[in-house]
Motif scaffolding. Structure first.
Motif, PDB file in Angstrom:
ATOM      1  N   ASP A  18       0.826  -1.206   0.000  1.00  0.00           N
ATOM      2  CA  ASP A  18       0.000   0.000   0.000  1.00  0.00           C
ATOM      3  C   ASP A  18       0.864   1.262   0.000  1.00  0.00           C
ATOM      4  O   ASP A  18       0.601   2.205  -0.734  1.00  0.00           O
ATOM      5  N   GLN A  53     -11.098  -3.668  -4.947  1.00  0.00           N
ATOM      6  CA  GLN A  53     -12.233  -2.805  -5.276  1.00  0.00           C
ATOM      7  C   GLN A  53     -13.513  -3.291  -4.585  1.00  0.00           C
ATOM      8  O   GLN A  53     -14.246  -2.505  -3.985  1.00  0.00           O
ATOM      9  N   ASP A  56     -13.168  -2.634  -0.787  1.00  0.00           N
ATOM     10  CA  ASP A  56     -13.356  -1.220  -0.445  1.00  0.00           C
ATOM     11  C   ASP A  56     -14.819  -0.813  -0.524  1.00  0.00           C
ATOM     12  O   ASP A  56     -15.306  -0.037   0.311  1.00  0.00           O
ATOM     13  N   GLU A  57     -15.543  -1.347  -1.505  1.00  0.00           N
ATOM     14  CA  GLU A  57     -16.972  -1.029  -1.628  1.00  0.00           C
ATOM     15  C   GLU A  57     -17.781  -1.609  -0.465  1.00  0.00           C
ATOM     16  O   GLU A  57     -18.813  -1.046  -0.092  1.00  0.00           O
ATOM     17  N   LYS A  60     -16.660   0.990   2.678  1.00  0.00           N
ATOM     18  CA  LYS A  60     -16.994   2.424   2.603  1.00  0.00           C
ATOM     19  C   LYS A  60     -18.322   2.826   3.256  1.00  0.00           C
ATOM     20  O   LYS A  60     -18.367   3.824   3.977  1.00  0.00           O
ATOM     21  N   LEU A  68     -12.204   6.363   3.259  1.00  0.00           N
ATOM     22  CA  LEU A  68     -11.233   5.272   3.280  1.00  0.00           C
ATOM     23  C   LEU A  68      -9.802   5.796   3.147  1.00  0.00           C
ATOM     24  O   LEU A  68      -8.903   5.337   3.850  1.00  0.00           O
ATOM     25  N   GLU A  69      -9.618   6.767   2.275  1.00  0.00           N
ATOM     26  CA  GLU A  69      -8.277   7.307   2.023  1.00  0.00           C
ATOM     27  C   GLU A  69      -7.720   8.054   3.224  1.00  0.00           C
ATOM     28  O   GLU A  69      -6.514   8.230   3.343  1.00  0.00           O
ATOM     29  N   ARG A  76      -6.697   0.889   7.811  1.00  0.00           N
ATOM     30  CA  ARG A  76      -7.249   0.578   6.488  1.00  0.00           C
ATOM     31  C   ARG A  76      -6.805  -0.811   6.032  1.00  0.00           C
ATOM     32  O   ARG A  76      -7.609  -1.598   5.517  1.00  0.00           O
ATOM     33  N   ARG A  80      -9.256  -4.027   5.354  1.00  0.00           N
ATOM     34  CA  ARG A  80      -9.278  -4.690   4.045  1.00  0.00           C
ATOM     35  C   ARG A  80      -9.002  -6.183   4.175  1.00  0.00           C
ATOM     36  O   ARG A  80      -9.695  -6.999   3.558  1.00  0.00           O
TER      37      ARG A  80
END
Length: 130
Positions: A18, A53, A56-57, A60, A68-69, A76, A80
């Motif tokens: 990351d 992806q 993350d969905e 969120k 998230l960022e 994080r 995940r």
């Protein structure tokens, strides 16, 4: 390798991927430091990256007042990885994934990480099981 150790090593490898954008296999080699890895470690790292992806969905909608960022990198990464386990590793009970994530947050996060991780993952679990 015990699963708890594999999760710790996977967290460290995913954290490196990351932050440094290095290849997953290289990150795994770094965290293993010459020791033998195992299939579970590889599945956690590669699976989390492969399904990022989707993961993350799932996360969120449960980040009340957070993006998230903007989360701490370690929090994080824990979210995940645990979400990957709950969504894609059917042989592992969701509560085990959550409890292991909480322990990782206690070890690698700050004093509020474990409560935050628990709250988010409990909601993710509910959305997965609905």
């Amino acid at each position: 390798m015990k699963r708890r150790t594999a999760r710790e090593k996977a967290l460290q490898a995913l954290f490196q991927v990351d932050l440094s954008d290095i290849p997953p296999n290289e990150a795994i080699e770094h965290v293993l430091d010459g020791k033998e890895g195992d299939e579970f470690l590889n599945r956690l790292v590669h699976g989390t990256i492969e399904h990022l992806q989707t993961i993350d969905e799932l996360i969120k909608p449960h980040l009340m007042k957070w993006k998230l960022e903007r989360l701490a990198n370690v929090d994080r990464t824990i979210l995940r990885m645990a979400t990957f386990e709950m969504r894609f590793e059917e042989s592992i009970p969701h509560d085990v994934s959550i409890n292991e994530a909480i322990e990782l947050a206690k070890t690698f996060g700050d004093e509020k990480s474990s409560r935050f991780v628990n709250g988010v993952l409990s909601n993710v679990k509910n959305s997965i099981t609905e």
